[in-house]
Design a protein around this motif. Structure first.
Motif, short mmCIF file in Angstrom:
data_model
loop_
_atom_site.label_atom_id
_atom_site.label_comp_id
_atom_site.label_asym_id
_atom_site.label_seq_id
_atom_site.Cartn_x
_atom_site.Cartn_y
_atom_site.Cartn_z
N ASP A 1 0.84 -1.21 0.00
CA ASP A 1 0.00 0.00 0.00
C ASP A 1 0.88 1.26 0.00
O ASP A 1 0.61 2.21 -0.74
CB ASP A 1 -0.93 0.01 1.22
CG ASP A 1 -2.00 -1.07 1.16
OD1 ASP A 1 -2.27 -1.58 0.04
OD2 ASP A 1 -2.55 -1.41 2.22
N GLN A 2 1.91 1.26 0.83
CA GLN A 2 2.83 2.40 0.87
C GLN A 2 3.55 2.57 -0.46
O GLN A 2 3.71 3.70 -0.95
CB GLN A 2 3.86 2.20 1.98
CG GLN A 2 3.32 2.23 3.40
CD GLN A 2 4.45 2.09 4.41
OE1 GLN A 2 5.33 2.94 4.52
NE2 GLN A 2 4.44 0.99 5.14
N MET A 3 3.97 1.48 -1.04
CA MET A 3 4.69 1.55 -2.31
C MET A 3 3.78 2.02 -3.44
O MET A 3 4.17 2.84 -4.28
CB MET A 3 5.31 0.19 -2.64
CG MET A 3 6.39 -0.23 -1.65
SD MET A 3 7.15 -1.84 -2.05
CE MET A 3 8.13 -1.41 -3.50
N ASP A 4 2.55 1.51 -3.48
CA ASP A 4 1.60 1.94 -4.50
C ASP A 4 1.34 3.44 -4.42
O ASP A 4 1.24 4.13 -5.44
CB ASP A 4 0.28 1.18 -4.35
CG ASP A 4 0.37 -0.27 -4.79
OD1 ASP A 4 1.37 -0.63 -5.45
OD2 ASP A 4 -0.55 -1.04 -4.48
N ALA A 5 1.24 3.95 -3.19
CA ALA A 5 0.98 5.37 -3.00
C ALA A 5 2.13 6.23 -3.52
O ALA A 5 1.94 7.42 -3.83
CB ALA A 5 0.72 5.66 -1.52
N ARG A 6 3.31 5.65 -3.61
CA ARG A 6 4.51 6.38 -4.08
C ARG A 6 4.93 5.94 -5.48
O ARG A 6 6.01 6.29 -5.94
CB ARG A 6 5.66 6.17 -3.09
CG ARG A 6 5.39 6.81 -1.73
CD ARG A 6 6.26 6.22 -0.64
NE ARG A 6 6.04 6.89 0.64
CZ ARG A 6 5.01 6.63 1.45
NH1 ARG A 6 4.13 5.69 1.10
NH2 ARG A 6 4.87 7.28 2.59
N ASP A 7 4.08 5.15 -6.15
CA ASP A 7 4.35 4.65 -7.50
C ASP A 7 5.65 3.86 -7.55
O ASP A 7 6.43 3.96 -8.50
CB ASP A 7 4.40 5.80 -8.51
CG ASP A 7 4.26 5.30 -9.95
OD1 ASP A 7 3.66 4.23 -10.14
OD2 ASP A 7 4.77 5.97 -10.86
N MET A 8 5.90 3.05 -6.50
CA MET A 8 7.05 2.16 -6.46
C MET A 8 6.61 0.75 -6.85
O MET A 8 5.55 0.30 -6.43
CB MET A 8 7.68 2.13 -5.05
CG MET A 8 8.26 3.45 -4.59
SD MET A 8 8.76 3.38 -2.82
CE MET A 8 10.06 2.14 -2.89
N LYS A 9 7.44 0.06 -7.59
CA LYS A 9 7.13 -1.29 -8.03
C LYS A 9 7.93 -2.31 -7.22
O LYS A 9 9.10 -2.09 -6.92
CB LYS A 9 7.44 -1.45 -9.52
CG LYS A 9 6.67 -0.47 -10.40
CD LYS A 9 6.92 -0.72 -11.85
CE LYS A 9 6.20 0.34 -12.69
NZ LYS A 9 4.74 0.32 -12.48
N LEU A 10 7.27 -3.42 -6.89
CA LEU A 10 7.96 -4.50 -6.19
C LEU A 10 8.06 -5.70 -7.13
O LEU A 10 7.06 -6.15 -7.70
CB LEU A 10 7.26 -4.90 -4.90
CG LEU A 10 8.19 -5.69 -3.96
CD1 LEU A 10 7.93 -5.35 -2.51
CD2 LEU A 10 8.04 -7.19 -4.17
N VAL A 11 9.28 -6.19 -7.29
CA VAL A 11 9.57 -7.27 -8.23
C VAL A 11 10.12 -8.47 -7.47
O VAL A 11 11.04 -8.34 -6.66
CB VAL A 11 10.61 -6.82 -9.28
CG1 VAL A 11 10.88 -7.94 -10.28
CG2 VAL A 11 10.16 -5.55 -9.98
N VAL A 12 9.56 -9.64 -7.73
CA VAL A 12 10.11 -10.88 -7.18
C VAL A 12 11.08 -11.45 -8.22
O VAL A 12 10.69 -11.68 -9.36
CB VAL A 12 8.99 -11.90 -6.90
CG1 VAL A 12 9.59 -13.20 -6.40
CG2 VAL A 12 8.01 -11.33 -5.88
N ALA A 13 12.33 -11.63 -7.83
CA ALA A 13 13.36 -12.11 -8.76
C ALA A 13 13.96 -13.39 -8.20
O ALA A 13 14.67 -13.38 -7.19
CB ALA A 13 14.45 -11.05 -8.94
N THR A 14 13.67 -14.51 -8.86
CA THR A 14 14.02 -15.80 -8.29
C THR A 14 14.29 -16.84 -9.37
O THR A 14 13.91 -16.66 -10.53
CB THR A 14 12.87 -16.29 -7.37
OG1 THR A 14 13.13 -17.62 -6.93
CG2 THR A 14 11.54 -16.29 -8.11
#
Length: 276
Positions: free
Chosen positions: A31-44
């Motif tokens: 939620d915090q990241m979305d509000a700041r237009d940050m993307k979360l990527v899973v790299a595996t």
């Protein structure tokens, strides 16, 4: 420069030793990241089907995925980028394994876009073990005749095998034609040339216009090094082996058993907010 994208490895990094993480805290972080237009990527190194199972409690559609050690990049619905291994290269690796390791008990898994494939000679016990990592497994007569885009060839030996030596031999044999890396747990991953987790981040950089110095990444093992070296804000987990800390000096604020990835991203967001 503000961080706009955060990439994290899974095993030994975001996931604790029970293959879980704090879902409620992670959802609040998204939620915090979305509000700041940050993307979360899973790299595996895991297959996409397996990855999404881990994130079912927090809505997998909210994430981006670099799967199969960089061979595929996707969102929840679509493949954005992929680098398969050619059929000719698969044939060469199968021949190398038969000629040099025929006396050893190892398993070849072809990880494709549609499913994972193993030989018809694999026992039911082996198939059951493979399904822990690949939800869709098919047995076939000839590995070289699979009708799928093969993203990774996994060569798996017993955990006490000297995997580093096999990686060295494969690199000497195939040179720049293929990318070979140890994935832990007695496993060697073979990918198309110049394919690793940083390849996936480069693809996302092109797609979203996010520069490497606007990215952070978390990892704990050798197959994370290219990714960590690519980004402007790399973090090694405290639980990583010493050689990782020697190569990447920045460390997450806690280990994988104490949600170190989540805690460090929370800290990054707080620091960015203070600068505004």
């Amino acid at each position: 420069m503000a961080v706009k994208l955060v990439a994290t490895d899974l095993d030994g990094t975001l996931l604790n030793n029970g293959k879980k993480f704090d879902y409620q805290r992670f959802t609040a972080l998204l939620d915090q990241m979305d509000a700041r237009d940050m993307k979360l990527v899973v790299a595996t190194g895991n297959h996409l089907d397996q990855i999404k199972q881990y994130f079912a409690p927090v809505n997998p559609a909210r994430l981006l995925y670099i799967s199969s050690n960089g061979a595929m990049v996707s969102d929840n619905e679509d493949i954005l980028y992929e680098r398969p291994v050619s059929k000719a290269q698969i044939k060469k690796v199968v021949a190398w394994n038969a000629s040099t390791r025929a006396e050893m008990e190892n398993l070849i898994i072809l990880s494709g876009a549609k499913a994972a494939y193993v030989s018809n000679h694999a026992t039911p016990e082996i198939i059951q073990a493979v399904r822990q990592f690949y939800p869709r497994v098919e047995q076939i007569d000839k590995l070289v005749e699979v009708d799928d885009d093969i993203l990774v060839m996994e060569l798996i030996w017993p955990e006490n095998a000297n995997v580093k030596e096999y990686v060295k031999e494969l690199r000497q044999t195939f040179g720049e034609e293929l990318h070979t890396t140890g994935s832990g747990f007695g496993s060697v991953s073979i990918l198309a040339a110049h394919t690793d987790k940083s390849t996936g981040l480069k693809a996302l950089s092109d797609i979203y216009g996010i520069q490497p110095d606007e990215m952070a990444a978390f990892g704990d093992n050798s197959n994370d090094l290219e990714m960590l070296r690519y980004v402007g804000h790399p973090y090694v987990m405290p639980n990583a082996e010493a050689f990782m800390h020697e190569r990447i000096p920045s460390t997450a604020v806690a280990d994988n058993e104490h949600d170190g990835v989540i805690a460090t991203i929370e800290q990054l967001i707080e620091q960015e907010d203070q600068k505004r």
